[in-house]
Design an enzyme around this catalytic site. Structure first.
Site, PDB file in Angstrom:
ATOM      1  N   GLY A 114      84.882  77.717-174.138  1.00 38.01           N
ATOM      2  CA  GLY A 114      83.952  78.752-173.730  1.00 38.01           C
ATOM      3  C   GLY A 114      82.537  78.194-173.702  1.00 38.01           C
ATOM      4  N   CYS A 115      81.634  78.870-173.002  1.00 35.86           N
ATOM      5  CA  CYS A 115      80.262  78.359-172.883  1.00 35.86           C
ATOM      6  C   CYS A 115      79.523  78.430-174.219  1.00 35.86           C
ATOM      7  CB  CYS A 115      79.505  79.085-171.781  1.00 35.86           C
ATOM      8  SG  CYS A 115      79.489  80.888-171.904  1.00 35.86           S
TER       9      CYS A 115
END
Length: 308
Positions: A114-115
């Site tokens: 995920g970012c």
């Protein structure tokens, strides 16, 4: 050798950015479907099973459905940009700086980080592994991101409602990133996660504030910085900065980047520390990470096509 690549979800923000990074790459042939074909399960199934590499740029449920379309004895290698498979058995975590490039090279199934976890784990995982910070501390992670990370709905909202200056979310404290951050950092507790969106299209800053003086056996800021610098010394996309800037900013309009920048800031006595990561949520936080994995899996230059 030419490799066929099918981007499932090619019309979304992440898919478009991946295609842009693959533009002009002679070692890849992109399989493209018409609008009607993209909506036809049989056409998608054929494309997924014909491709050497399938990159899934889909919501979680659709990504699971896409993987189910693959033949069990097929040769298609998959990179999933969703959160559906980040902790699933048989999937390699697509963060080569943490798991080692060779793990990606040999993988058949790769799950993009995920970012927000990319920033959090880049800071925390090496320090926890080196035992410079305790595993059992109740950490807090905050951050702000450009609105492009929220998909078409949030992009439209920010572009239509020009008076939005700041959007806090995740108020139920059960964000899907929590399991990923806890498990991949090796923590005993979920961190308290406080994400927000600002009126910039792309970019993000992720921060972990740490009260060193309140911890047992925690290292001072200079040692934390030195360990991060040592850990990422051979990582071409990661920079550990030695300076302590007066400010860090995100620009409303800035170009794509697949880099990851890290800072360790502290007070004069090094009793409190701010661990900070800055990255592009659409770059190293999504599309750039997928292309980096694709490069490694296909035997290409790891940095080919990346925005560095």
């Amino acid at each position: 050798m030419t490799h066929t690549v099918f981007i499932d979800g090619a019309e979304g923000t992440t898919g478009l950015e991946i295609a842009d990074r693959l533009e002009g790459r002679e070692e890849f042939e992109i399989i493209r479907l018409s609008d009607a074909e993209r909506k036809d399960p049989d056409c998608r199934r054929t494309a997924l099973n014909f491709a050497d590499f399938a990159i899934l740029c889909l919501p979680d449920e659709a990504a699971v459905e896409a993987v189910a379309m693959l033949n069990e004895d097929g040769n298609t290698r998959v990179i999933d940009a969703s959160s559906a498979h980040r902790g699933a058995p048989g999937w390699t975590y697509g963060f080569p700086e943490l798991v080692g490039p060779q793990a990606i090279v040999n993988a058949k199934r790769v799950a993009n980080p995920g970012c927000y976890p990319t920033g959090f784990l880049a800071l925390m995982a090496p320090l926890i592994r080196a035992r410079l910070l305790p595993r059992d501390w109740p950490y807090t992670v905050s951050g702000v991101s450009g609105y492009s990370g929220g998909g078409k709905g949030l992009i439209k909202r920010f572009e239509d409602e020009s008076d939005i200056a700041y959007r806090a979310y995740g108020m139920s404290l059960d964000h899907k990133h929590l399991t990923e951050m806890k498990s991949k950092a090796g923590l005993e507790h979920n961190p308290v996660f406080a994400p927000a969106v600002v009126p910039a299209f792309r970019g993000m800053i992720v921060e972990v504030p740490v009260h060193i003086a309140a911890m047992r056996n925690a290292a001072k800021a200079e040692k934390l910085r030195a360990e991060l610098a040592r850990y990422y010394a051979e990582a071409p996309l990661v920079t550990v900065h030695e300076d302590q800037p007066d400010e860090l900013v995100l620009r409303r309009e800035q170009g794509p980047s697949d880099r990851l920048d890290l800072w360790v800031c502290s007070d004069a006595d090094e009793e409190t520390v701010r661990l900070i990561a800055r990255l592009d949520n659409l770059g190293k936080g999504a599309s750039g990470a997928a292309v980096q994995s694709l490069n490694l899996m296909s035997g290409s230059d790891e940095l080919a096509g990346l925005r560095i």
